[in-house]
Enzyme design. Structure first.
Site, PDB file in Angstrom:
ATOM      1  N   CYS A   3       5.379   9.813  -0.226  1.00 48.12           N
ATOM      2  CA  CYS A   3       4.070  10.291   0.215  1.00 48.12           C
ATOM      3  C   CYS A   3       3.577  11.234  -0.867  1.00 48.12           C
ATOM      4  CB  CYS A   3       4.171  10.995   1.571  1.00 48.12           C
ATOM      5  SG  CYS A   3       2.599  11.713   2.087  1.00 48.12           S
TER       6      CYS A   3
ATOM      7  N   HIS B 229       8.854   7.217   8.083  1.00 46.35           N
ATOM      8  CA  HIS B 229       9.461   7.320   6.750  1.00 46.35           C
ATOM      9  C   HIS B 229      10.908   7.771   6.908  1.00 46.35           C
ATOM     10  CE1 HIS B 229       6.080   6.783   3.821  1.00 46.35           C
ATOM     11  NE2 HIS B 229       5.422   6.824   4.967  1.00 46.35           N
TER      12      HIS B 229
ATOM     13  N   ASN C  73       9.044   4.144   3.517  1.00 44.26           N
ATOM     14  CA  ASN C  73       9.044   3.670   4.907  1.00 44.26           C
ATOM     15  C   ASN C  73      10.407   3.090   5.247  1.00 44.26           C
ATOM     16  OD1 ASN C  73       6.065   2.946   3.768  1.00 44.26           O
ATOM     17  ND2 ASN C  73       6.010   3.633   5.876  1.00 44.26           N
TER      18      ASN C  73
ATOM     19  N   ARG D 286       0.832  -1.203   0.000  1.00 41.72           N
ATOM     20  CA  ARG D 286       0.000   0.000   0.000  1.00 41.72           C
ATOM     21  C   ARG D 286       0.873   1.263   0.000  1.00 41.72           C
ATOM     22  NH1 ARG D 286      -0.854   4.757   2.507  1.00 41.72           N
ATOM     23  NH2 ARG D 286      -0.360   3.770   4.499  1.00 41.72           N
ATOM     24  N   ASP D 287       1.519   1.527   1.116  1.00 43.77           N
ATOM     25  CA  ASP D 287       2.292   2.771   1.231  1.00 43.77           C
ATOM     26  C   ASP D 287       3.465   2.765   0.255  1.00 43.77           C
ATOM     27  OD1 ASP D 287       2.735   5.243   2.243  1.00 43.77           O
ATOM     28  OD2 ASP D 287       3.355   4.601   4.239  1.00 43.77           O
TER      29      ASP D 287
ATOM     30  N   HIS E 145       4.892   4.353  12.692  1.00 42.65           N
ATOM     31  CA  HIS E 145       5.035   4.323  11.228  1.00 42.65           C
ATOM     32  C   HIS E 145       5.987   5.449  10.827  1.00 42.65           C
ATOM     33  CE1 HIS E 145       3.019   4.023   7.099  1.00 42.65           C
ATOM     34  NE2 HIS E 145       3.594   5.204   7.016  1.00 42.65           N
TER      35      HIS E 145
END
Ligand code: ZN
Length: 294
Positions: free
Chosen positions: A240, A209, A249, A15-16, A207
């Site tokens: 992002c 980055h 991440n 996803r990310d 979470h």
């Protein structure tokens, strides 16, 4: 060092990691990666998001991915949602866990979701109720919890307001997210300790980055503060869409390697996880910031 003895990683690469990639992976490729992750020992996997496909084209097939992955009974396959429509899409394809998101930064929330944090919070309750009706568990994420490019700093009181809004809406699993990659270890430790102490009823996730290279140091600081749940991404892939220049991440295999060296249990096979990262990166066709992979 006084660290937790075991941690859980959520692989958020599907996803990310993928959402800001220009190369669109096929549904088949995503399914293959997620099945490989299950086999590698990941027990929490963020499969995709049920958001507007025009805004995030890479996530347009999340419903199909959910339908086709081999779901292991002890693995939590979760998806990001933005609204009631997301809950309904989750229900339609067998997704049993969704994650809401709000920014602790008013400026960022306006850019990201086109409303203020409190307006987002007002919408949580109907999503949670609908999810309960559909037997879907809900978690919440607070992005920009450690700061944002739009604010000098985010006062901890603002973050707590969002935590309390989630609790009021019936959400007790909360992720503190640093989408912009501005968090630093002593901040993570101090703020983390305060949050753990003040809200013992919350199941926390962190979470990070790696925009400024502090991602893995922040995870270490989180482990020292007592946090046991972390999001990471294969090969450190990602960014992002709303933060120009943001890196991916923290790299899954780099964290697994650190944990293996330090005898911290993850339940994930490092070699198998490396193989997933290699495969994902070759599908994308470019190098990444992951150290181990290099
Ligand atoms: Zn993120």
């Amino acid at each position: 060092m006084d660290l937790v003895k075991a941690i859980t990683l959520c692989e958020v690469g599907p996803r990310d990691g993928l959402q800001s990639e220009k190369t669109l992976l096929t549904t088949e490729q995503k399914v293959e990666l997620i099945n490989d992750m299950t086999a590698a020992g990941f027990r929490v996997i963020e499969v995709g998001s049920f958001v507007n496909p025009k805004a995030v084209p890479q996530m347009a097939d999340t419903d199909d991915v959910f339908t086709r992955i081999a779901k292991a009974p002890d693995v939590e396959y979760r998806a990001l949602i933005a609204n009631l429509r997301g809950v309904r899409r989750a229900a339609g394809c067998g997704c049993r866990k969704v994650k809401l998101n709000v920014s602790a930064s008013t400026a960022h929330n306006l850019a990201n979701l086109n409303c203020t944090p409190s307006e987002s919070v007002a919408g949580f309750k109907s999503c949670v109720e609908e999810a309960q009706n559909c037997n879907i568990a809900v978690s919440g994420s607070i992005s920009m919890a450690f700061g944002s490019p739009w604010d000098k700093e985010i006062p901890i009181g603002d973050v707590k307001k969002v935590v309390e809004a989630y609790l009021a809406a019936g959400v007790t699993e909360i992720s503190l997210s640093d989408a912009a990659g501005v968090a630093y270890p002593s901040q993570v430790f101090d703020m983390g300790k305060e949050m753990l102490q003040e809200y013992p009823q919350v199941k926390w996730w962190l979470h990070f980055h790696n925009t400024r290279g502090l991602g893995i140091a922040n995870i270490l600081a989180g482990m020292e503060a007592g946090f046991t749940n972390y999001d990471t991404s294969f090969g450190g892939v990602g960014g992002c869409p709303f933060v120009p220049g943001a890196a991916g991440n923290v790299t899954t295999e780099d964290v697994l390697h650190m944990c293996e060296q330090m005898k911290i249990t993850t339940g994930i096979d490092l070699d198998l996880a490396m193989a997933v990262s290699k495969k994902a990166v070759s599908m994308l066709g470019h190098g990444t910031d992951g150290y181990l992979l290099r």
